[in-house]
Design a protein around this motif. Sequence first.
Motif, PDB file in Angstrom:
ATOM      1  N   GLY A 219      65.000  61.271  31.672  1.00  0.00           N
ATOM      2  CA  GLY A 219      64.383  62.464  32.242  1.00  0.00           C
ATOM      3  C   GLY A 219      63.032  62.658  31.571  1.00  0.00           C
ATOM      4  O   GLY A 219      62.183  61.778  31.602  1.00  0.00           O
ATOM      5  N   GLU A 220      62.856  63.775  30.917  1.00  0.00           N
ATOM      6  CA  GLU A 220      61.618  64.041  30.157  1.00  0.00           C
ATOM      7  C   GLU A 220      61.849  63.933  28.656  1.00  0.00           C
ATOM      8  O   GLU A 220      60.934  64.155  27.870  1.00  0.00           O
ATOM      9  CB  GLU A 220      61.118  65.454  30.490  1.00  0.00           C
ATOM     10  CG  GLU A 220      60.740  65.659  31.947  1.00  0.00           C
ATOM     11  CD  GLU A 220      59.556  64.792  32.366  1.00  0.00           C
ATOM     12  OE1 GLU A 220      58.571  64.692  31.600  1.00  0.00           O
ATOM     13  OE2 GLU A 220      59.631  64.197  33.457  1.00  0.00           O
ATOM     14  N   GLU A 221      63.073  63.581  28.259  1.00  0.00           N
ATOM     15  CA  GLU A 221      63.457  63.604  26.849  1.00  0.00           C
ATOM     16  C   GLU A 221      63.346  62.227  26.195  1.00  0.00           C
ATOM     17  O   GLU A 221      63.908  61.246  26.684  1.00  0.00           O
ATOM     18  CB  GLU A 221      64.895  64.103  26.742  1.00  0.00           C
ATOM     19  CG  GLU A 221      65.459  64.042  25.358  1.00  0.00           C
ATOM     20  CD  GLU A 221      66.962  64.268  25.322  1.00  0.00           C
ATOM     21  OE1 GLU A 221      67.495  64.333  24.216  1.00  0.00           O
ATOM     22  OE2 GLU A 221      67.596  64.345  26.396  1.00  0.00           O
ATOM     23  N   VAL A 222      62.640  62.162  25.058  1.00  0.00           N
ATOM     24  CA  VAL A 222      62.613  60.959  24.238  1.00  0.00           C
ATOM     25  C   VAL A 222      63.948  60.907  23.502  1.00  0.00           C
ATOM     26  O   VAL A 222      64.302  61.835  22.765  1.00  0.00           O
ATOM     27  CB  VAL A 222      61.439  60.976  23.243  1.00  0.00           C
ATOM     28  CG1 VAL A 222      61.518  59.779  22.305  1.00  0.00           C
ATOM     29  CG2 VAL A 222      60.104  60.982  23.977  1.00  0.00           C
ATOM     30  N   CYS A 223      64.712  59.845  23.742  1.00  0.00           N
ATOM     31  CA  CYS A 223      66.053  59.761  23.148  1.00  0.00           C
ATOM     32  C   CYS A 223      66.224  58.540  22.246  1.00  0.00           C
ATOM     33  O   CYS A 223      67.300  58.328  21.689  1.00  0.00           O
ATOM     34  CB  CYS A 223      67.120  59.788  24.232  1.00  0.00           C
ATOM     35  SG  CYS A 223      66.955  58.493  25.471  1.00  0.00           S
ATOM     36  N   GLY A 224      65.174  57.728  22.081  1.00  0.00           N
ATOM     37  CA  GLY A 224      65.255  56.568  21.204  1.00  0.00           C
ATOM     38  C   GLY A 224      63.893  55.958  20.994  1.00  0.00           C
ATOM     39  O   GLY A 224      62.940  56.259  21.727  1.00  0.00           O
ATOM     40  N   THR A 225      63.810  55.094  20.005  1.00  0.00           N
ATOM     41  CA  THR A 225      62.541  54.449  19.679  1.00  0.00           C
ATOM     42  C   THR A 225      62.780  53.150  18.916  1.00  0.00           C
ATOM     43  O   THR A 225      63.834  52.964  18.301  1.00  0.00           O
ATOM     44  CB  THR A 225      61.645  55.382  18.834  1.00  0.00           C
ATOM     45  OG1 THR A 225      60.388  54.745  18.588  1.00  0.00           O
ATOM     46  CG2 THR A 225      62.296  55.744  17.513  1.00  0.00           C
ATOM     47  N   VAL A 226      61.802  52.278  18.986  1.00  0.00           N
ATOM     48  CA  VAL A 226      61.799  51.054  18.188  1.00  0.00           C
ATOM     49  C   VAL A 226      60.339  50.656  17.961  1.00  0.00           C
ATOM     50  O   VAL A 226      59.475  50.902  18.807  1.00  0.00           O
ATOM     51  CB  VAL A 226      62.587  49.902  18.869  1.00  0.00           C
ATOM     52  CG1 VAL A 226      61.914  49.404  20.132  1.00  0.00           C
ATOM     53  CG2 VAL A 226      62.852  48.754  17.902  1.00  0.00           C
ATOM     54  N   THR A 227      60.089  50.060  16.814  1.00  0.00           N
ATOM     55  CA  THR A 227      58.755  49.555  16.482  1.00  0.00           C
ATOM     56  C   THR A 227      58.776  48.037  16.595  1.00  0.00           C
ATOM     57  O   THR A 227      59.636  47.385  15.999  1.00  0.00           O
ATOM     58  CB  THR A 227      58.356  49.985  15.059  1.00  0.00           C
ATOM     59  OG1 THR A 227      58.361  51.412  15.000  1.00  0.00           O
ATOM     60  CG2 THR A 227      56.981  49.454  14.689  1.00  0.00           C
ATOM     61  N   VAL A 228      57.843  47.487  17.362  1.00  0.00           N
ATOM     62  CA  VAL A 228      57.735  46.048  17.567  1.00  0.00           C
ATOM     63  C   VAL A 228      56.525  45.548  16.783  1.00  0.00           C
ATOM     64  O   VAL A 228      55.408  46.031  16.991  1.00  0.00           O
ATOM     65  CB  VAL A 228      57.577  45.699  19.064  1.00  0.00           C
ATOM     66  CG1 VAL A 228      57.502  44.194  19.257  1.00  0.00           C
ATOM     67  CG2 VAL A 228      58.701  46.312  19.883  1.00  0.00           C
ATOM     68  N   ALA A 229      56.776  44.602  15.893  1.00  0.00           N
ATOM     69  CA  ALA A 229      55.714  44.078  15.031  1.00  0.00           C
ATOM     70  C   ALA A 229      55.578  42.580  15.247  1.00  0.00           C
ATOM     71  O   ALA A 229      56.566  41.851  15.181  1.00  0.00           O
ATOM     72  CB  ALA A 229      56.032  44.388  13.574  1.00  0.00           C
ATOM     73  N   ARG A 230      54.362  42.168  15.502  1.00  0.00           N
ATOM     74  CA  ARG A 230      54.094  40.747  15.687  1.00  0.00           C
ATOM     75  C   ARG A 230      53.766  40.109  14.341  1.00  0.00           C
ATOM     76  O   ARG A 230      53.201  40.768  13.470  1.00  0.00           O
ATOM     77  CB  ARG A 230      52.962  40.558  16.689  1.00  0.00           C
ATOM     78  CG  ARG A 230      53.478  40.728  18.118  1.00  0.00           C
ATOM     79  CD  ARG A 230      52.571  41.568  18.968  1.00  0.00           C
ATOM     80  NE  ARG A 230      53.106  41.730  20.317  1.00  0.00           N
ATOM     81  CZ  ARG A 230      53.737  42.826  20.714  1.00  0.00           C
ATOM     82  NH1 ARG A 230      53.905  43.843  19.909  1.00  0.00           N
ATOM     83  NH2 ARG A 230      54.192  42.907  21.951  1.00  0.00           N
ATOM     84  N   HIS A 231      54.116  38.829  14.199  1.00  0.00           N
ATOM     85  CA  HIS A 231      53.883  38.108  12.944  1.00  0.00           C
ATOM     86  C   HIS A 231      52.460  38.355  12.444  1.00  0.00           C
ATOM     87  O   HIS A 231      51.504  38.264  13.198  1.00  0.00           O
ATOM     88  CB  HIS A 231      54.118  36.603  13.128  1.00  0.00           C
ATOM     89  CG  HIS A 231      53.657  35.814  11.946  1.00  0.00           C
ATOM     90  ND1 HIS A 231      54.290  35.882  10.735  1.00  0.00           N
ATOM     91  CD2 HIS A 231      52.609  34.991  11.787  1.00  0.00           C
ATOM     92  CE1 HIS A 231      53.639  35.110   9.885  1.00  0.00           C
ATOM     93  NE2 HIS A 231      52.630  34.554  10.501  1.00  0.00           N
ATOM     94  N   GLY A 232      52.362  38.656  11.163  1.00  0.00           N
ATOM     95  CA  GLY A 232      51.062  38.877  10.545  1.00  0.00           C
ATOM     96  C   GLY A 232      50.630  40.337  10.540  1.00  0.00           C
ATOM     97  O   GLY A 232      49.668  40.686   9.859  1.00  0.00           O
ATOM     98  N   GLY A 233      51.328  41.183  11.267  1.00  0.00           N
ATOM     99  CA  GLY A 233      50.979  42.596  11.300  1.00  0.00           C
ATOM    100  C   GLY A 233      51.499  43.334  10.070  1.00  0.00           C
ATOM    101  O   GLY A 233      52.356  42.849   9.344  1.00  0.00           O
ATOM    102  N   GLU A 234      50.968  44.536   9.864  1.00  0.00           N
ATOM    103  CA  GLU A 234      51.328  45.315   8.681  1.00  0.00           C
ATOM    104  C   GLU A 234      52.787  45.750   8.659  1.00  0.00           C
ATOM    105  O   GLU A 234      53.325  46.038   7.598  1.00  0.00           O
ATOM    106  CB  GLU A 234      50.428  46.548   8.577  1.00  0.00           C
ATOM    107  CG  GLU A 234      49.011  46.210   8.184  1.00  0.00           C
ATOM    108  CD  GLU A 234      48.171  47.453   7.937  1.00  0.00           C
ATOM    109  OE1 GLU A 234      48.650  48.385   7.265  1.00  0.00           O
ATOM    110  OE2 GLU A 234      47.040  47.486   8.435  1.00  0.00           O
ATOM    111  N   TYR A 235      53.431  45.815   9.803  1.00  0.00           N
ATOM    112  CA  TYR A 235      54.815  46.273   9.844  1.00  0.00           C
ATOM    113  C   TYR A 235      55.834  45.142   9.833  1.00  0.00           C
ATOM    114  O   TYR A 235      57.018  45.383  10.008  1.00  0.00           O
ATOM    115  CB  TYR A 235      55.042  47.215  11.029  1.00  0.00           C
ATOM    116  CG  TYR A 235      54.715  48.643  10.656  1.00  0.00           C
ATOM    117  CD1 TYR A 235      55.677  49.458  10.081  1.00  0.00           C
ATOM    118  CD2 TYR A 235      53.444  49.145  10.841  1.00  0.00           C
ATOM    119  CE1 TYR A 235      55.381  50.758   9.706  1.00  0.00           C
ATOM    120  CE2 TYR A 235      53.136  50.449  10.466  1.00  0.00           C
ATOM    121  CZ  TYR A 235      54.112  51.244   9.897  1.00  0.00           C
ATOM    122  OH  TYR A 235      53.809  52.528   9.508  1.00  0.00           O
TER     123      TYR A 235
END
Length: 172
Positions: free
Chosen positions: A60-76
């Motif tokens: 709907g309009e509600e944020v109900c989850g999240t994930v961070t995607v990091a590519r090789h070499g990135g800070e995360y």
Amino acid sequence: METVTIRRALPTEFDTVGELTARAYLAGGHIAPDNTHYLPVLRDAADRAAKAELLVAVRGEEVCGTVTVARHGGEYTELARPGDLEFRMLAVAPEAAGAGVGRALVGRVLDLAGSENWERVVMYSDSSMTVAHGLYRGMGFRRVPEDDREPVAGVRLLAFALRIQRGVVVHR
């Protein structure tokens, strides 16, 4: 159940995403409320969006989850080697737990890996996150114990990987 849409987080959602991430880790008992090191990192969605790809699950309009995607070499990245796509900070709002939100977010990461021709998808998961471990195994991830680590005393991170080949998910 209402359809879940996975997309990039909007800047207007960063505070919501940060609080959702912290709330999910706290509710699951994966971080202490007085943690002054990692809790601020979990809440800083704006930094993740600037240095990696911040995805949200929206119902709907509600944020109900999240994930961070990091590519090789990135800070995360913590585990990724050349050819690896890594994800971090998978979080589902406690009230949305068990509704397939985490599976949808990980599925989107796998879709990205296939479309971008990455060789593997990797991640660390705290040893206490047994529900997540079941999800990962069910989606084909395998443990990589030789890459486990303990960044601080009492915090054990378990390594998981899933090999991607020509856009097809195969077991490691």
